[in-house]
Design a protein around this motif. Sequence first.
Motif, PDB file in Angstrom:
ATOM      1  N   ILE A 132      -4.305   6.474   0.996  1.00  0.00           N
ATOM      2  CA  ILE A 132      -4.863   5.381   1.790  1.00  0.00           C
ATOM      3  C   ILE A 132      -4.577   5.667   3.256  1.00  0.00           C
ATOM      4  O   ILE A 132      -3.431   5.626   3.692  1.00  0.00           O
ATOM      5  CB  ILE A 132      -4.263   4.029   1.365  1.00  0.00           C
ATOM      6  N   PHE A 192       0.841  -1.183   0.000  1.00  0.00           N
ATOM      7  CA  PHE A 192       0.000   0.000   0.000  1.00  0.00           C
ATOM      8  C   PHE A 192       0.886   1.247   0.000  1.00  0.00           C
ATOM      9  O   PHE A 192       1.815   1.354   0.789  1.00  0.00           O
ATOM     10  CB  PHE A 192      -0.906   0.004   1.229  1.00  0.00           C
ATOM     11  N   VAL A 199     -10.648  -6.904   0.490  1.00  0.00           N
ATOM     12  CA  VAL A 199      -9.833  -5.813   1.027  1.00  0.00           C
ATOM     13  C   VAL A 199     -10.742  -4.612   1.286  1.00  0.00           C
ATOM     14  O   VAL A 199     -11.634  -4.317   0.479  1.00  0.00           O
ATOM     15  CB  VAL A 199      -8.702  -5.419   0.055  1.00  0.00           C
ATOM     16  N   TYR A 222      -6.203   0.311   5.954  1.00  0.00           N
ATOM     17  CA  TYR A 222      -6.663  -0.807   5.144  1.00  0.00           C
ATOM     18  C   TYR A 222      -6.864  -2.030   6.020  1.00  0.00           C
ATOM     19  O   TYR A 222      -6.334  -2.130   7.130  1.00  0.00           O
ATOM     20  CB  TYR A 222      -5.635  -1.135   4.047  1.00  0.00           C
ATOM     21  N   ILE A 241     -10.564  -0.370   2.262  1.00  0.00           N
ATOM     22  CA  ILE A 241      -9.712   0.817   2.239  1.00  0.00           C
ATOM     23  C   ILE A 241     -10.510   2.001   2.775  1.00  0.00           C
ATOM     24  O   ILE A 241     -11.701   2.137   2.479  1.00  0.00           O
ATOM     25  CB  ILE A 241      -9.253   1.152   0.800  1.00  0.00           C
TER      26      ILE A 241
END
Length: 418
Positions: free
Chosen positions: A249, A214, A260, A252, A262
């Motif tokens: 981001i 990420f 997933v 997460y 976010i």
Amino acid sequence: MFRFSIIIIILFCENHFANSNIDSKASKMFFFNEEFGVIITGINEIMLTNDRCNSWTKIKIDTKEILRKVFFSSSDIGWIIGDSSIFKTQDGGYTWDKSITFRANQLHTMFFINENIGFVGGEFYSEPEFAMVLNHTTNSGKSWEKPNVDSVLANGILDFSFVQDSVGIAVGYTTLYKTYDFGKNWNKLPINFYVGGFTPGEVQIIDENDILLFGGSPYVVWDGEILMTNNSGLSWNVYGSGKRFIWGIYDYFVNNLDSVWITNGQNIFATTNKGINWKTIDIKLEEFSFLSNSKAYGLSENSILYTENGWESYSVVDSVLVSIEETEEIKYTYKLYQNYPNPFNPSTKIRFEIPKKVKVNIRVYSLLGELITELLDDELNSGIHEINFNASNLPSGVYLYQINTSEYIETHKCIFLK
């Protein structure tokens, strides 16, 4: 990522976190289970709860360092990192002792596989030296050692992730490192990141082959992105459709390679098909912490939210956060704010706060730790101050700006786009 929120939430269940899918990231708020949690609320102050936030106990830690992240490896054993030191508790957070002070200007992260094996990461810089801080313990912090790292790159360590206890990933500013022996030896992976391109922040290793990374890139604004590998890090591609998350981001959660979540501070985004399609959920969260693939807590402004269905709906949980902010006097403290605007062209403003008259030094560095310019070196009175950074003679890219006083050091990223 360089995110320095006032309060961040992390909650845990009592599973063996290194091998579970439950959130296990150290942060400024940490719940080991639904009953027991810790919040860092001041420079040297934390709050404890053992009854689901119904009551809290204030604890002072004997240090002048800024407490940054807290992590518990069991219901009794916990750790807190400051600017350069790590502190340990053996009684559930009621008393804390300094384990060690590292040769570091900034500690960013820590991770414990179990009560004995743990890691801290950060960097040390003093012109012209810039060095990686990566230390590990195998005896619950009685001693700390530097592992073997097969790279001469000057990298700060931003994050760790482990699977099967022995296999782990460490994120540097410009590359990644992998271990197969509980962190005794780290090998550089064949990937390099360059100023102006993708900047890594955090990592989640799912199994020995599948890893998600990420980070973000400077487009019109700062956009969050996810990279993935399915061959142990030898090659990397965008995850799913390559969706970008405007403003970056913030947090997460990875349930598995398919699922997933976010948050970018404005919305929650969720996928159940490896990132090919994303559902947008209109909930503003700074951070969230999953107890399972559907139950989670999240931090929204001054409230803690709770969901049992993956944020399809939620309830507001009463917390200590509101009462702390309402009852305490507003006092100046040490704080470095995010520059504004960011990204910028060609100039941006940097605000900072100091609680007393002190000499303040503010410098700008490259991601490799090279000194770019010194913006301030002067004695200032207490209060909030603001200076200007003009980068018109610099190439586009990501830079680090740092405040340094006799009692406080903080570093943030800024993005210059021509």
